[in-house]
Design an enzyme around this catalytic site. Structure first.
Site, short mmCIF file in Angstrom:
data_model
loop_
_atom_site.label_atom_id
_atom_site.label_comp_id
_atom_site.label_asym_id
_atom_site.label_seq_id
_atom_site.Cartn_x
_atom_site.Cartn_y
_atom_site.Cartn_z
N SER A 104 -10.26 -48.10 17.18
CA SER A 104 -9.49 -48.27 16.30
C SER A 104 -8.60 -49.59 15.79
CB SER A 104 -7.84 -46.88 16.34
OG SER A 104 -9.04 -45.36 16.17
N ARG A 141 -9.54 -40.88 24.82
CA ARG A 141 -10.54 -39.78 25.43
C ARG A 141 -11.36 -39.40 25.06
NH1 ARG A 141 -6.39 -37.76 21.18
NH2 ARG A 141 -5.38 -36.22 22.23
N ASP A 177 -10.03 -43.88 13.92
CA ASP A 177 -9.38 -42.64 13.56
C ASP A 177 -9.28 -42.25 12.19
OD1 ASP A 177 -7.90 -45.06 13.50
OD2 ASP A 177 -6.58 -44.49 14.95
P1 ADP Z 1 -3.07 -42.28 19.43
O1 ADP Z 1 -2.83 -43.48 18.72
O2 ADP Z 1 -3.33 -42.99 21.16
O3 ADP Z 1 -3.77 -41.61 18.52
P2 ADP Z 1 -1.50 -40.33 19.17
O4 ADP Z 1 -1.95 -39.57 17.65
O5 ADP Z 1 -1.30 -39.52 20.06
O6 ADP Z 1 -2.08 -41.25 19.80
O7 ADP Z 1 -0.12 -41.36 18.92
C1 ADP Z 1 0.96 -41.80 20.09
C2 ADP Z 1 2.01 -42.17 19.13
O8 ADP Z 1 3.06 -41.15 19.10
C3 ADP Z 1 3.28 -42.48 20.19
O9 ADP Z 1 3.70 -43.80 19.52
C4 ADP Z 1 4.36 -41.93 20.48
O10 ADP Z 1 5.76 -42.61 20.25
C5 ADP Z 1 4.42 -41.33 19.36
N1 ADP Z 1 4.55 -39.67 19.84
C6 ADP Z 1 4.59 -38.70 20.64
N2 ADP Z 1 4.51 -37.50 20.63
C7 ADP Z 1 5.79 -38.04 19.59
C8 ADP Z 1 6.48 -37.14 19.00
N3 ADP Z 1 6.98 -35.39 19.67
N4 ADP Z 1 7.20 -37.07 17.71
C9 ADP Z 1 6.82 -38.36 16.92
N5 ADP Z 1 5.97 -39.65 17.45
C10 ADP Z 1 5.58 -38.94 18.67
MG MG Z 2 -5.66 -41.01 18.10
#
Ligand code: ADP
Ligand code: MG
Length: 454
Positions: free
Chosen positions: A143, A76, A196
């Site tokens: 992160s 982002r 993060d």
């Molecule tokens: P990042 O870790 O890049 O900051 P997120 O916080 O969006 O991103 O986390 C992404 C992870 O969350 C992925 O592993 C995905 O499988 C999981 N995820 C996304 N949507 C859901 C959901 N509805 N329920 C459970 N896990 C989810």
């Molecule tokens: Mg994140």
């Protein structure tokens, strides 16, 4: 043959069992590891990195700030306008999912990708002169485990969460970013490098000064908390004015013989990009829960005829089942589990399942997710104990800010985590503890910390 499938589930349930007594052991082991990490003992699994974040936002910050947030799944770019606590934070944001080729390429491709996204974000703003001739300031949420050398510098220790870019290890990620930004003609100063968990802590704190812990439950998992600098044997240099500093625990790398580890975890770890590392993370975070479930289903397919005569190609494909799918299976409230049937057919080519079979699949999701949520709660309790919070005699309110899609979008997970905190802390003490979803805290936190250090 159904009996064989049932046996797999019974064994899974036993292996994943995490009753309160066991979780208390996990919390105690986590606390001991954290103390060792603060003394910098070589053997400690948890690195307890001093983040050099000494000024958490107070709510008095003003002006425009940029942030970059490189998680594990998404990237982002954002710009926020801060105008004091009373006014809401105005945000402009763009989000892309990180292309797989970037995750295993080289450092200049990664930082080029980041800088070019930032350059187009800035170009899209047009000639808005909100900055006049002021220096633009940027917070960078990166992160992955970093050895911090100051608020705005740090070298990458190792990759996690499916990233593997060998030539970036050991490099100062801010220097790399700054070079790439220059190449793309972006004039900005990186005022803070955080991750993060630290960002979530800061974003939580901006709105509520009782926030003392930030937790990430997304692609990966981590936690950060506010520690008294004088309680850190390895702290070097002058103590910060506030007396406090933020510790990035890197708890994802925690491991202990008291963790309820299964054959599926072991196989997953062995075949991962970082075998032997991030054991706790591999048991609890979004990148792995779906994969654990897939491995259980594969075992059932190989030991029983529960799924009928199926082509196992899909079921044998690693990472084919995302945790978002597990969440959808788990929350299916149709009487005949129609969504489970559809997901099994569409994602795994397991067709014409009986209701009993679908129920078994839901149960597997429940077992794996329950273990995850309970372990995450035990980790939080370990930190609370470390800082003497929510213990007898402590009257203070303690807020845990949590960000990440696993926590945000998986209601069963979230509720289980909250119930487990009450179970472990007791009704009375848990009344002083609140858990707060801090959406997009990781990116916002970077802008806030940049502001607080500018
Ligand atoms: P990042 O870790 O890049 O900051 P997120 O916080 O969006 O991103 O986390 C992404 C992870 O969350 C992925 O592993 C995905 O499988 C999981 N995820 C996304 N949507 C859901 C959901 N509805 N329920 C459970 N896990 C989810
Ligand atoms: Mg994140």
């Amino acid at each position: 043959m159904v009996a064989a499938a049932e046996r797999v589930v019974v064994e899974l349930r036993e292996a994943c069992a995490a009753p309160a007594a066991r979780l208390n052991e996990v919390a105690a082991a986590m606390e001991a590891e954290m103390r060792a990490g603060l003394r910098e003992e070589g053997g400690s699994k948890i690195k307890m990195i001093i983040s050099h974040v000494e000024n958490l936002p107070t709510g008095n910050e003003e002006g425009f700030f940029y942030a970059l947030d490189l998680g594990g799944t998404n990237f982002r770019v954002l710009r926020v306008q801060l105008a004091g606590k009373e006014k809401p934070v105005a945000k402009r944001e763009s989000k892309v999912s990180i292309p797989p080729r970037i995750m295993s390429g080289n450092a200049s491709e990664l930082f080029g990708f980041i800088a070019s996204a930032l350059a187009s974000f800035v170009a899209d703003e047009g000639r808005s002169n909100v900055f006049e001739d002021k220096q633009r300031e940027l917070g960078f949420t990166f992160s992955f485990p970093v050895r911090k050398t100051s608020i705005a510098s740090g070298t990458l220790s190792y990759w996690t969460k499916g990233f593997k870019i060998d030539d970036a290890v050991g490099k100062d990620v801010v220097a790399e970013l700054q070079t790439a930004m220059e190449k793309h003609g972006v004039e900005m100063r990186v005022a803070a490098l955080i991750n993060d968990a630290v960002g979530t802590l800061a974003a939580g704190r901006y709105n509520d000064e009782d926030v003392v812990i930030g937790v990430i439950l997304g692609t990966g998992s981590n936690a950060a908390y506010v520690e008294e600098a004088s309680a850190i044997p390895k702290f070097e240099g002058e103590l910060p004015k506030s007396g406090n500093t933020v510790i990035n625990t890197e708890w994802g790398n925690f491991s202990s013989s008291c963790l309820p580890i299964t054959e599926y975890d072991q196989a997953l770890d062995k075949e991962s990009l970082n075998p032997g590392e991030q054991i706790f993370e591999k048991m609890i975070s979004g990148m792995y829960l779906g994969e654990i479930v897939r491995r259980v289903l594969l075992k059932i397919a190989s030991q029983s005829t529960l799924f009928g005569e199926i082509n196992q190609t899909k079921l044998e494909t690693r990472d084919i089942l995302g945790t978002d799918n597990i969440s959808a299976l788990h929350h299916d409230d149709t009487p005949d589990l129609r969504i489970v049937a559809e997901k099994l057919a569409d994602n795994l080519k397991i067709k014409d399942t009986s209701l009993e079979t679908r129920k078994m699949v839901v149960e597997i999701c429940d077992i794996v997710t329950t273990r995850s949520a309970r372990l995450a709660a035990a980790g939080i309790v370990g930190i609370l104990r470390k800082i003497g919070r929510a213990v007898p005699g402590d009257q203070r309110r303690s807020v845990v800010a949590i960000d990440g899609s696993l926590f945000d979008h998986y209601a069963e997970f979230r509720q289980c985590l909250e119930r487990t905190l009450v179970e472990l802390l007791g009704e009375e003490a848990s009344r002083s503890v609140a858990v707060k979803l801090t959406k997009d805290g990781s990116g916002l936190g970077a802008a806030l910390i940049a502001a607080a250090h500018s």
